[in-house]
Design a protein around this motif. Structure first.
Motif: not given
Length: 283
Positions: A174-180
């Motif tokens: 799984s490939f993910n980004l987390h940001g505001p």
């Protein structure tokens, strides 16, 4: 100063960890080095030492990191949970009494090995590693980055998180980004992709990270890509991924969380993630 008995005991424990986790000599070698210009190696680790991770490159984040997300492990800096042996960095989750003495279902130890304060990455950059990742119900091994936001090094999600690869339970990478979000720095804007499970041997996981896009690769094949424009269209603030501040690298094996669910009593332990090599290069 350690006694001779302690040194011998630790050495034997380290050997036992490697044998119990079936860490074989990796079959994949690091790709050729490139000197000068694009492709210049910025820093790397072949993990050829013995004992703990190289302290000039790696440190530990210990304790109950991830508890707010339902994780069950206590991260230690013990060689039982993180060691260099047989040409690999081996991170092992164990079902055992943790240092804080918590009982089931929180009776697990593991390690969270980080480059924070040692080495960092800033786009445009390629980050890649050859890793053998375990797959089991309730397990979450990961290779990822967190942003060193000035004054907000622990301010998630505003600092930014890039998950180069995670293996959630029995599923594939799984490939993910987390940001505001643009309007609230405490609101997580997540995006990501996934693929079918891969074989249980070593695989090369990589991102090519530009100031306005990130592309994920597995064994040299592009599997997912996301751009600044796409992220902003979702309401996200791309600043954390733009190069405004550097990120540091993490390797860890989490046990259970709100995404993968709790680990089962039937899940066998120990479970080990082995890293053959890591390389950071300029794009």
């Amino acid at each position: 100063m350690r006694s001779l008995f302690t040194i011998v005991a630790v050495a034997l424990t380290t050997m036992a960890v490697a044998v119990s986790s079936a860490t074989a000599a990796p079959s994949l070698a690091a790709p050729p080095r490139t000197q000068g210009g694009a492709g210049t190696v910025l820093w790397e680790d072949q993990f050829n030492g013995h004992g703990g991770p190289d302290p000039s490159k790696w440190g530990f984040q210990t304790g109950r990191w991830g508890a707010s997300s339902g994780e069950q492990q206590y991260y230690t800096d013990s060689w039982n949970n993180a060691n260099q042996f047989n040409g690999s960095l081996n991170i092992t989750a164990r079902r055992e009494t943790p240092p804080d003495r918590k009982r089931a279902p929180y009776n697990f130890t593991s390690a969270r090995v980080v480059s924070m304060g040692k080495q960092s990455v800033t786009p445009p950059v390629r980050i890649e590693a050859s890793i053998k990742m375990p797959s089991a119900q309730g397990l979450l091994p990961a290779f990822w980055t967190l942003g060193l936001q000035p004054g907000g090094e622990y301010s998630w999600p505003s600092q930014g998180e890039v998950d180069i690869v995670e293996i959630p339970g029995l599923y594939g990478p799984s490939f993910n980004l987390h940001g505001p979000s643009k309007w609230n720095s405490n609101q997580d804007v997540k995006t990501g992709g996934s693929m079918n499970p891969v074989g249980n041997g070593f695989h090369t996981y990589r991102i090519d990270w530009l100031p306005n896009s990130i592309t994920w690769f597995v064994d040299g094949v592009a599997r997912y890509s996301f751009t600044q424009a796409q992220y902003e269209a979702k309401g996200g603030n791309w600043k954390a991924f733009s190069g405004a501040w550097p990120h540091y690298i993490l390797f860890n094996v989490a046990v259970g969380n709100n995404w993968t669910g709790k680990t089962l009593n039937s899940t066998p332990y120990p479970q080990t993630m082995s890293v053959d090599w890591l390389r950071v290069s300029r794009l």
